[in-house]
Design a protein around this motif. Structure first.
Motif, PDB file in Angstrom:
ATOM      1  N   ILE A  98       0.838  -1.202   0.000  1.00 60.14           N
ATOM      2  CA  ILE A  98       0.000   0.000   0.000  1.00 60.14           C
ATOM      3  C   ILE A  98       0.873   1.252   0.000  1.00 60.14           C
ATOM      4  O   ILE A  98       0.644   2.193  -0.764  1.00 60.14           O
ATOM      5  CB  ILE A  98      -0.935  -0.017   1.218  1.00 60.14           C
TER       6      ILE A  98
ATOM      7  N   ALA B 128      -3.822   5.872  -0.862  1.00 58.23           N
ATOM      8  CA  ALA B 128      -3.299   4.570  -0.458  1.00 58.23           C
ATOM      9  C   ALA B 128      -2.734   4.785   0.939  1.00 58.23           C
ATOM     10  O   ALA B 128      -1.631   5.292   1.114  1.00 58.23           O
ATOM     11  CB  ALA B 128      -2.217   4.091  -1.426  1.00 58.23           C
TER      12      ALA B 128
ATOM     13  N   PRO C 221      -1.531   3.544   4.567  1.00 58.77           N
ATOM     14  CA  PRO C 221      -1.018   2.366   5.276  1.00 58.77           C
ATOM     15  C   PRO C 221      -1.341   2.316   6.766  1.00 58.77           C
ATOM     16  O   PRO C 221      -0.925   1.379   7.449  1.00 58.77           O
ATOM     17  CB  PRO C 221       0.494   2.485   5.063  1.00 58.77           C
TER      18      PRO C 221
ATOM     19  N   SER D 105      -6.199   1.930   4.369  1.00 62.50           N
ATOM     20  CA  SER D 105      -6.675   1.185   3.209  1.00 62.50           C
ATOM     21  C   SER D 105      -6.929  -0.289   3.494  1.00 62.50           C
ATOM     22  O   SER D 105      -7.802  -0.902   2.868  1.00 62.50           O
ATOM     23  CB  SER D 105      -5.645   1.300   2.067  1.00 62.50           C
TER      24      SER D 105
ATOM     25  N   ALA E   3      -7.580  -4.474   0.294  1.00 65.58           N
ATOM     26  CA  ALA E   3      -7.269  -3.057   0.534  1.00 65.58           C
ATOM     27  C   ALA E   3      -8.029  -2.201  -0.460  1.00 65.58           C
ATOM     28  O   ALA E   3      -8.099  -2.517  -1.649  1.00 65.58           O
ATOM     29  CB  ALA E   3      -5.768  -2.798   0.394  1.00 65.58           C
TER      30      ALA E   3
ATOM     31  N   PHE F 126      -8.386   1.650  -2.074  1.00 65.45           N
ATOM     32  CA  PHE F 126      -7.723   2.936  -2.269  1.00 65.45           C
ATOM     33  C   PHE F 126      -8.843   3.939  -2.502  1.00 65.45           C
ATOM     34  O   PHE F 126      -9.458   3.973  -3.560  1.00 65.45           O
ATOM     35  CB  PHE F 126      -6.745   2.840  -3.434  1.00 65.45           C
TER      36      PHE F 126
END
Length: 228
Positions: free
Chosen positions: A44, A60, A62, A68, A91, A93
Motif C-alpha cells: 500500500i 493509499a 497504510p 486502506s 485493501a 484505495f
C-alpha cells in the motif's frame, strides 16, 4: 523490483479457512502479521506514488486504523455465518471525501486462487444508484469510452452478478446501455493469479491496472459530483 507476498501468505490464508477460530488464529498471529498484513501494508505504501499520478484525490493509506487495509476480523453480528475471521485480505484505495459522500474506490484482493484487482462502486445506496443510472443515460458517449473501450474490456470484466431483471423504472428498454443500467454495482475487475501475487512485478502490475481503470473511476466520480 520487490516481492511482497509469498507462498507462506497463501498457506496462512488456507489454514485460516480450515481453522476459522480464535485459538488457531492467535497461535498463528505472527504468521499473519509477517506474511499477510505487513507485506500488504508495505505494498500500500509503495503504491502511493502510482496512485498520486492517477488522481490527487485518492489515498493509499497504510495506517492500521482507518487506512486502506481491511480488518481481518469479520462483523458477524447480522450473519448466520459466525466465523470470526475473513479468509482473505483486501485493501481499498479510497477517495479523500469518502466519509462525506458516496464515492468509488480502487481495490486489491488477496486470496488463494481468487485474488483480483478492480475499481468502482460496490453496494451503493439506492439514491447513489439512481444518480449513476441517470448520468449514464445522459452521457452515453463518455460511458462507452470509460467502461467499454476495447483495450480496457479485453483486460477487465464488468461485474454481472447483481442486476435487475427488468430495466429500471423511467428508462427506455431500447437504450444502448440498458443492461448497464440494470446493475446494482458498477465494478470493473480482473483476476490475478497466485504467481502474479507472489512475483516481483506485483507493484508494477497493480500500478498499471490502476492507471487503466482511472477513466472508469473518473466517470463515476463525475456522476456523483466528486473531484478526480
Amino acid at each position: 523490483m520487490s516481492t511482497y507476498f509469498t507462498p507462506a501468505s497463501f498457506k496462512f490464508l488456507k489454514g485460516l479457512a480450515r481453522h476459522n477460530e480464535k485459538a488457531w488464529f492467535e497461535a498463528h498471529r505472527a504468521d499473519y502479521e509477517a506474511n499477510v498484513r505487513d507485506p500488504f501494508v508495505r505494498l500500500i505504501t509503495d503504491l502511493q506514488p502510482a496512485l498520486a499520478e492517477v488522481s490527487e484525490h485518492f489515498r493509499a493509506d497504510p495506517r492500521g486504523n482507518g487506512g486502506s487495509l481491511f480488518r481481518i476480523y469479520r462483523d458477524a453480528r447480522f450473519s448466520h455465518d459466525k466465523s470470526p475471521y475473513k479468509t482473505w485480505q483486501g485493501a481499498r484505495f479510497f477517495h479523500a471525501r469518502r466519509r462525506q459522500v458516496p464515492a468509488p474506490s480502487f481495490y486489491l484482493h488477496l486470496q488463494p486462487g481468487e485474488s483480483f484487482v478492480g475499481a468502482g462502486l460496490w453496494h451503493p445506496e439506492p439514491d447513489t444508484q439512481r444518480k449513476v443510472r441517470q448520468f449514464i443515460f445522459d452521457n452515453p458517449g463518455s460511458w462507452k469510452a470509460a467502461a467499454h473501450e476495447s483495450k480496457l474490456r479485453k483486460r477487465f470484466d464488468l461485474e454481472e452478478e447483481e442486476k435487475l431483471v427488468r430495466p429500471p423504472r423511467g428508462f427506455p428498454a431500447d437504450f444502448e446501455f440498458i443492461e448497464d443500467l440494470k446493475h446494482r454495482n458498477w465494478v470493473l475487475w480482473r483476476s490475478l493469479d497466485d504467481d502474479t501475487m507472489t512475483g516481483p512485478k506485483l507493484r508494477q502490475t497493480v500500478a498499471a491496472d490502476l492507471a487503466m481503470l482511472a477513466p472508469f473511476v473518473d466517470y463515476l466520480c463525475a456522476a456523483l459530483d466528486l473531484e478526480f
